[in-house]
Scaffold this motif. Sequence first.
Motif, PDB file in Angstrom:
ATOM      1  N   ARG A 218      -1.749  -3.059  -4.007  1.00 41.00           N
ATOM      2  CA  ARG A 218      -0.961  -2.665  -5.185  1.00 41.00           C
ATOM      3  C   ARG A 218      -0.117  -1.431  -4.908  1.00 41.00           C
ATOM      4  N   GLU A 219      -0.733  -0.527  -4.129  1.00 41.57           N
ATOM      5  CA  GLU A 219      -0.043   0.707  -3.756  1.00 41.57           C
ATOM      6  C   GLU A 219       1.196   0.373  -2.915  1.00 41.57           C
ATOM      7  N   VAL A 220       1.014  -0.529  -1.978  1.00 35.97           N
ATOM      8  CA  VAL A 220       2.113  -0.900  -1.073  1.00 35.97           C
ATOM      9  C   VAL A 220       3.156  -1.722  -1.826  1.00 35.97           C
ATOM     10  N   ALA A 221       2.683  -2.613  -2.705  1.00 37.26           N
ATOM     11  CA  ALA A 221       3.606  -3.470  -3.452  1.00 37.26           C
ATOM     12  C   ALA A 221       4.575  -2.637  -4.295  1.00 37.26           C
ATOM     13  N   ALA A 222       4.122  -1.470  -4.724  1.00 41.42           N
ATOM     14  CA  ALA A 222       4.973  -0.612  -5.555  1.00 41.42           C
ATOM     15  C   ALA A 222       6.034   0.095  -4.710  1.00 41.42           C
ATOM     16  N   GLU A 223       5.833   0.119  -3.386  1.00 45.07           N
ATOM     17  CA  GLU A 223       6.735   0.896  -2.523  1.00 45.07           C
ATOM     18  C   GLU A 223       7.736   0.048  -1.752  1.00 45.07           C
ATOM     19  N   VAL A 224       7.449  -1.248  -1.567  1.00 46.27           N
ATOM     20  CA  VAL A 224       8.340  -2.071  -0.731  1.00 46.27           C
ATOM     21  C   VAL A 224       8.875  -3.255  -1.540  1.00 46.27           C
ATOM     22  N   LYS A 225       9.926  -3.859  -1.000  1.00 47.86           N
ATOM     23  CA  LYS A 225      10.464  -5.066  -1.655  1.00 47.86           C
ATOM     24  C   LYS A 225       9.967  -6.295  -0.889  1.00 47.86           C
TER      25      LYS A 225
END
Length: 372
Positions: A218-225
């Motif tokens: 979830r953390e990564v999903a918020a940062e990348v497309k």
Amino acid sequence: MYDYLVAGCGFAGAVLAERLASQLGKRCLVVDRRDHIGGNAYDEHDAAGVLVHRYGPHYFRTDSQRVIDYLGQFTEWHHVDYKVLSWSDGQFWQFPINLNTFEQLVGHPATSEEMQRALEEWRVPIDGPPRNSEEAVVSQVGWELYEKFFKNYTRKQWQRDPSELDASVCGRIPIRTNRDDRYLSERFQALPAEGYTKMFERMLGHPGIEVVLGKDYREVAAEVKFDQMIYTGPVDAYFDHCHGELPYRTLEFEPETIEREYFQPAMQVNYPNDHGFTRIVEIKHATGQKLPVTTIVREYPADYSLGKEPYYPVPCPASKSIYTRYAELARAEKGVTFVGRLARYRYYNMDQVVAMALKKFADIAAAAAAGA
Ligand code: FAD
Ligand code: UDP
């Protein structure tokens, strides 16, 4: 910008990332909240140099040539006949139940026909297929062998009586009237020659794959497309437990290194009726590693709560009715593919998860081809 965000770096995530990158040229970002690749199949050398399976013994076996051929691209195989003993009433028993076990029980040499006749007498007849794990065992071997080997092991492992669990749980263990004393029945039984982690390194080595460890997706999903997602974590967590928590069982592993070549007479000894642990695993018997020291692992089943590792989905009628509601949500979720043991809430073995991931990939490839 990534084509796929893959949540989880076990068999489900790694197979799909490898296929998508190598066959369709997709860019994949694989994220795992643990600090290593391989999911529950992860293995590593411990401080004494013994190759150990960190999350319990992983005995690879399969009847699927497709799965063997696929994984064979990334590893050589070390063939093993997995052998297990059971400790009950102060002695080692041949296990799973076979003709040798029967001879131990009756105290003299016997034939398959004699064993079959005895089982016929001992078994408890049931109408139709077994409805639970107690019926699955007593309908084949009767109460005495059930109580010696299954009843208390299952209670310890699941904190439930076998009569409360699906027949498939104890049904995993073969019962034979010949001398085949292998724990498993599949035709192909082997470990990756250099271990699971090395095999995963090769699968994830494609230049189209990036791996981020130690982070929640979830953390990564918020940062990348990204365009699409492959999700291999617990399905109830994905949906914020909106239909309640699914039941899981967790384990505590207690490793101990011993200054001797081997500790016990087999790779695994099950303890149905003694101690708080269910089994002691000495994986060196299976890996064939030559070392003057050994490491054993005692496995203690434990209650699951959020924050612990959900090792086992619990196959029983109550969990099925909760899972059905999550499965409906998963089917309706656009752009996300749910795959693997936790995402599908099924007590799958590794080869079944690989087969499922290959099938998902085939569906994705077919849809891409149809759209092109
Ligand atoms: P996993 O390996 O569980 O991988 C899922 C990954 O997702 C995990 O690494 C997890 O950290 C990650 N994840 C979850 N949530 C998040 C999140 N929010 N963000 C980021 N990452 C997340 N199978 C056999 O064939 N033979 C055996 O002998 C055998 N023994 C086993 C013994 C034990 C004790 C256990 C627990 C399992 C055993 N299995 C065995 C089953 C085997 O482990 C599984 O079939 C296989 O590992 C499933 O792969 P997976 O990718 O679905 O799940
Ligand atoms: N089981 C048992 N006695 C044993 C071994 C297994 O009662 O000595 C039952 C128990 O319920 C266990 C299930 O059979 O959970 C499946 O066993 P397996 O060894 O396949 O479990 P896993 O390796 O998946 O933990």
